[in-house]
Design a protein around this motif. Structure first.
Motif, PDB file in Angstrom:
ATOM      1  N   CYS A 158     -16.822   6.319  -1.148  1.00 12.66           N
ATOM      2  CA  CYS A 158     -14.966   6.906  -0.385  1.00 12.66           C
ATOM      3  C   CYS A 158     -14.140   6.433  -0.844  1.00 12.66           C
ATOM      4  O   CYS A 158     -13.224   6.548  -1.391  1.00 12.66           O
ATOM      5  N   LEU A 159     -13.966   4.816  -1.874  1.00  9.26           N
ATOM      6  CA  LEU A 159     -13.088   4.180  -2.658  1.00  9.26           C
ATOM      7  C   LEU A 159     -13.044   4.713  -3.745  1.00  9.26           C
ATOM      8  O   LEU A 159     -11.696   5.149  -3.842  1.00  9.26           O
ATOM      9  N   VAL A 160     -14.179   4.691  -4.493  1.00  6.72           N
ATOM     10  CA  VAL A 160     -13.526   5.202  -5.740  1.00  6.72           C
ATOM     11  C   VAL A 160     -13.418   6.866  -5.377  1.00  6.72           C
ATOM     12  O   VAL A 160     -12.772   7.460  -6.149  1.00  6.72           O
ATOM     13  N   ALA A 161     -13.632   7.578  -5.141  1.00  8.12           N
ATOM     14  CA  ALA A 161     -13.306   9.201  -4.715  1.00  8.12           C
ATOM     15  C   ALA A 161     -11.993   9.417  -4.196  1.00  8.12           C
ATOM     16  O   ALA A 161     -11.284  10.171  -4.645  1.00  8.12           O
ATOM     17  N   THR A 162     -11.397   7.632  -3.631  1.00  8.55           N
ATOM     18  CA  THR A 162      -9.928   8.477  -3.422  1.00  8.55           C
ATOM     19  C   THR A 162      -8.761   7.174  -3.971  1.00  8.55           C
ATOM     20  O   THR A 162      -7.991   7.961  -3.736  1.00  8.55           O
ATOM     21  N   SER A 163      -9.599   6.759  -4.865  1.00  6.20           N
ATOM     22  CA  SER A 163      -9.191   5.878  -5.905  1.00  6.20           C
ATOM     23  C   SER A 163      -7.418   5.986  -6.742  1.00  6.20           C
ATOM     24  O   SER A 163      -6.556   5.955  -6.818  1.00  6.20           O
ATOM     25  N   SER A 164      -8.073   7.396  -7.174  1.00  7.27           N
ATOM     26  CA  SER A 164      -6.898   8.064  -8.194  1.00  7.27           C
ATOM     27  C   SER A 164      -5.991   8.652  -6.920  1.00  7.27           C
ATOM     28  O   SER A 164      -4.367   7.868  -7.823  1.00  7.27           O
ATOM     29  N   LEU A 165      -5.343   8.520  -5.954  1.00  8.04           N
ATOM     30  CA  LEU A 165      -4.424   8.943  -4.914  1.00  8.04           C
ATOM     31  C   LEU A 165      -4.079   8.291  -4.302  1.00  8.04           C
ATOM     32  O   LEU A 165      -2.871   6.940  -4.422  1.00  8.04           O
ATOM     33  N   LEU A 166      -5.273   6.539  -4.619  1.00  7.15           N
ATOM     34  CA  LEU A 166      -4.370   4.776  -3.921  1.00  7.15           C
ATOM     35  C   LEU A 166      -3.846   4.881  -5.335  1.00  7.15           C
ATOM     36  O   LEU A 166      -2.212   4.379  -4.393  1.00  7.15           O
ATOM     37  N   THR A 167      -4.060   4.804  -5.634  1.00  2.79           N
ATOM     38  CA  THR A 167      -3.054   3.955  -7.269  1.00  2.79           C
ATOM     39  C   THR A 167      -1.735   4.893  -7.609  1.00  2.79           C
ATOM     40  O   THR A 167      -0.837   4.084  -7.271  1.00  2.79           O
ATOM     41  N   MET A 168      -1.619   6.060  -7.039  1.00  4.10           N
ATOM     42  CA  MET A 168      -0.639   6.969  -7.183  1.00  4.10           C
ATOM     43  C   MET A 168       0.221   6.353  -6.349  1.00  4.10           C
ATOM     44  O   MET A 168       2.244   6.213  -5.984  1.00  4.10           O
ATOM     45  N   GLU A 169      -0.292   6.539  -4.510  1.00  3.52           N
ATOM     46  CA  GLU A 169       0.584   6.164  -3.319  1.00  3.52           C
ATOM     47  C   GLU A 169       1.213   4.709  -3.346  1.00  3.52           C
ATOM     48  O   GLU A 169       2.679   4.444  -3.169  1.00  3.52           O
ATOM     49  N   LEU A 170       0.519   3.653  -3.899  1.00  8.39           N
ATOM     50  CA  LEU A 170       0.775   2.199  -3.952  1.00  8.39           C
ATOM     51  C   LEU A 170       2.007   1.978  -5.179  1.00  8.39           C
ATOM     52  O   LEU A 170       2.500   0.942  -5.346  1.00  8.39           O
ATOM     53  N   SER A 171       2.199   3.126  -6.035  1.00  2.00           N
ATOM     54  CA  SER A 171       3.072   2.673  -7.561  1.00  2.00           C
ATOM     55  C   SER A 171       4.300   3.538  -6.951  1.00  2.00           C
ATOM     56  O   SER A 171       5.409   3.051  -7.046  1.00  2.00           O
ATOM     57  N   MET A 172       3.799   4.089  -6.229  1.00  2.01           N
ATOM     58  CA  MET A 172       5.407   4.946  -5.276  1.00  2.01           C
ATOM     59  C   MET A 172       6.077   3.850  -4.492  1.00  2.01           C
ATOM     60  O   MET A 172       7.162   3.576  -4.344  1.00  2.01           O
ATOM     61  N   VAL A 173       5.262   2.939  -3.728  1.00  2.00           N
ATOM     62  CA  VAL A 173       5.906   2.409  -3.558  1.00  2.00           C
ATOM     63  C   VAL A 173       6.313   0.608  -3.360  1.00  2.00           C
ATOM     64  O   VAL A 173       7.267   1.001  -2.914  1.00  2.00           O
ATOM     65  N   PHE A 174       5.714  -0.167  -4.221  1.00  2.00           N
ATOM     66  CA  PHE A 174       6.250  -0.751  -5.348  1.00  2.00           C
ATOM     67  C   PHE A 174       7.152  -0.352  -5.931  1.00  2.00           C
ATOM     68  O   PHE A 174       7.811  -1.103  -6.631  1.00  2.00           O
ATOM     69  N   ALA A 175       7.200   0.468  -6.906  1.00  2.00           N
ATOM     70  CA  ALA A 175       8.086   1.079  -8.076  1.00  2.00           C
ATOM     71  C   ALA A 175       8.340   2.391  -8.141  1.00  2.00           C
ATOM     72  O   ALA A 175       7.872   3.520  -8.601  1.00  2.00           O
ATOM     73  N   PRO A 176       9.562   2.873  -7.169  1.00  2.00           N
ATOM     74  CA  PRO A 176       9.171   4.776  -6.393  1.00  2.00           C
ATOM     75  C   PRO A 176       9.739   4.538  -8.141  1.00  2.00           C
ATOM     76  O   PRO A 176       9.821   6.048  -8.263  1.00  2.00           O
ATOM     77  N   GLU A 177      11.046   4.244  -8.850  1.00  2.00           N
ATOM     78  CA  GLU A 177      11.879   5.141  -9.272  1.00  2.00           C
ATOM     79  C   GLU A 177      11.048   5.526 -10.967  1.00  2.00           C
ATOM     80  O   GLU A 177      10.785   6.554 -11.333  1.00  2.00           O
ATOM     81  N   PRO A 178      10.133   3.863 -11.134  1.00  2.00           N
ATOM     82  CA  PRO A 178       9.522   5.004 -12.745  1.00  2.00           C
ATOM     83  C   PRO A 178       8.464   5.574 -12.493  1.00  2.00           C
ATOM     84  O   PRO A 178       7.750   6.222 -13.269  1.00  2.00           O
ATOM     85  N   SER A 179       7.463   4.932 -11.575  1.00  2.66           N
ATOM     86  CA  SER A 179       6.271   5.610 -10.584  1.00  2.66           C
ATOM     87  C   SER A 179       6.639   7.340 -11.182  1.00  2.66           C
ATOM     88  O   SER A 179       6.014   7.951 -10.758  1.00  2.66           O
ATOM     89  N   GLY A 180       7.772   8.176 -10.238  1.00  3.56           N
ATOM     90  CA  GLY A 180       7.933   9.057  -9.799  1.00  3.56           C
ATOM     91  C   GLY A 180       8.155  10.114 -11.067  1.00  3.56           C
ATOM     92  O   GLY A 180       7.968  11.002 -11.252  1.00  3.56           O
ATOM     93  N   LYS A 181       8.907   9.038 -12.059  1.00  2.00           N
ATOM     94  CA  LYS A 181       9.150   9.895 -13.592  1.00  2.00           C
ATOM     95  C   LYS A 181       7.835   9.928 -14.242  1.00  2.00           C
ATOM     96  O   LYS A 181       7.187  10.595 -14.828  1.00  2.00           O
ATOM     97  N   ALA A 182       6.267   8.840 -13.990  1.00  2.25           N
ATOM     98  CA  ALA A 182       5.476   8.410 -14.560  1.00  2.25           C
ATOM     99  C   ALA A 182       5.177   9.868 -14.343  1.00  2.25           C
ATOM    100  O   ALA A 182       3.855  10.456 -14.243  1.00  2.25           O
ATOM    101  N   LEU A 183       4.887   9.931 -12.934  1.00  2.00           N
ATOM    102  CA  LEU A 183       3.248  10.965 -11.886  1.00  2.00           C
ATOM    103  C   LEU A 183       4.573  12.772 -12.244  1.00  2.00           C
ATOM    104  O   LEU A 183       3.139  13.294 -12.350  1.00  2.00           O
ATOM    105  N   MET A 184       5.679  12.820 -12.230  1.00  2.00           N
ATOM    106  CA  MET A 184       6.002  14.402 -12.454  1.00  2.00           C
ATOM    107  C   MET A 184       5.506  14.652 -13.737  1.00  2.00           C
ATOM    108  O   MET A 184       5.033  15.666 -14.311  1.00  2.00           O
ATOM    109  N   GLY A 185       5.564  13.302 -14.731  1.00  2.00           N
ATOM    110  CA  GLY A 185       5.180  13.320 -16.677  1.00  2.00           C
ATOM    111  C   GLY A 185       3.238  13.676 -16.160  1.00  2.00           C
ATOM    112  O   GLY A 185       2.829  14.553 -17.033  1.00  2.00           O
ATOM    113  N   LEU A 186       2.482  12.874 -15.520  1.00  2.00           N
ATOM    114  CA  LEU A 186       1.473  13.104 -15.388  1.00  2.00           C
ATOM    115  C   LEU A 186       1.119  14.889 -15.279  1.00  2.00           C
ATOM    116  O   LEU A 186       0.213  15.272 -15.427  1.00  2.00           O
TER     117      LEU A 186
END
Length: 218
Positions: A158-186
């Motif tokens: 369950c953890l591995v199957a969700t790991s990419s989503l968790l990583t993206m979510e946590l990046s937006m929580v702790f660094a929303p502005e740079p993460s937002g740009k990185a996610l749209m680039g992704l």
């Protein structure tokens, strides 16, 4: 069982279509909250499937060569063959220069940008790679709840199957502005490279499931 669940979990978390949709969910208004709902619905589907299988088996793996054990192997074999067939079909479409359903696959995510929390949950359910989750269900038949290793393997899946989503979510929580740009680039990168990723994941996982199932059946 643990190795099979690890490989299936990796294929699930790397499957590009949910990742692309989730990037758009996070970029939308109240994206972090919607992302959390998306993740909860995603994990809920995985837990529900595992729970149903364990209820059927009673938390005890069937004896080798017993009808339930053989049936689970056949299910895994059929799913693996289906993944291979799906990957080959998409590869042929790419070879013919046909986009692999790009509009139909991206439309739900694009429309979702202004949607509600309930829609985020529904999107998680719809975009779950159910073929791969079905392969995990056929593998969970071997789980023994009296064995700590089996319980750890189920939780790790369950953890591995969700790991990419968790990583993206946590990046937006702790660094929303740079993460937002990185996610749209992704998202942009995946939009142009999703076909090789989908094809490769389906072929590799499908061939693994077919070969493993045939070996155990024979």
């Amino acid at each position: 069982m643990a190795l099979d669940l690890l490989l299936i979990g990796l294929a699930v978390t790397l499957f590009p279509l949910p990742v692309m949709a989730f990037a758009l969910v996070l970029a939308s208004p109240r994206g972090v909250r919607k992302g959390l709902v998306f993740i909860l619905a995603w994990v809920g589907c995985l837990v529900l499937v595992i729970t149903l299988v364990l209820l059927l088996t009673g938390g005890t793996p069937p004896a080798p060569r017993s009808p339930p054990s053989v049936a689970a192997l056949w299910v895994s074999l059929v799913i693996g063959a289906g993944l291979v067939s799906y990957g080959v079909r998409r590869w042929r479409r790419v070879q013919r220069g046909v986009a692999g359903g790009e509009r139909s696959e991206e439309a739900p995510a694009s429309a979702h940008q202004g949607a509600s929390l309930w829609s985020a949950a529904a999107l998680a359910v719809l975009l779950q790679p159910w073929g791969m989750v079905g392969a995990a269900a056929a593998t969970v038949v071997q789980a023994d709840l009296s064995d700590t290793a089996s319980v750890v393997a189920l939780a790790a899946f369950c953890l591995v199957a969700t790991s990419s989503l968790l990583t993206m979510e946590l990046s937006m929580v702790f660094a929303p502005e740079p993460s937002g740009k990185a996610l749209m680039g992704l998202h942009t990168w995946l939009r142009h490279h999703k076909e090789p990723a989908v094809i490769g994941l389906c072929l590799l996982l499908g061939l693994w499931l077919v070969s493993r199932s045939l070996y155990q059946l024979v």
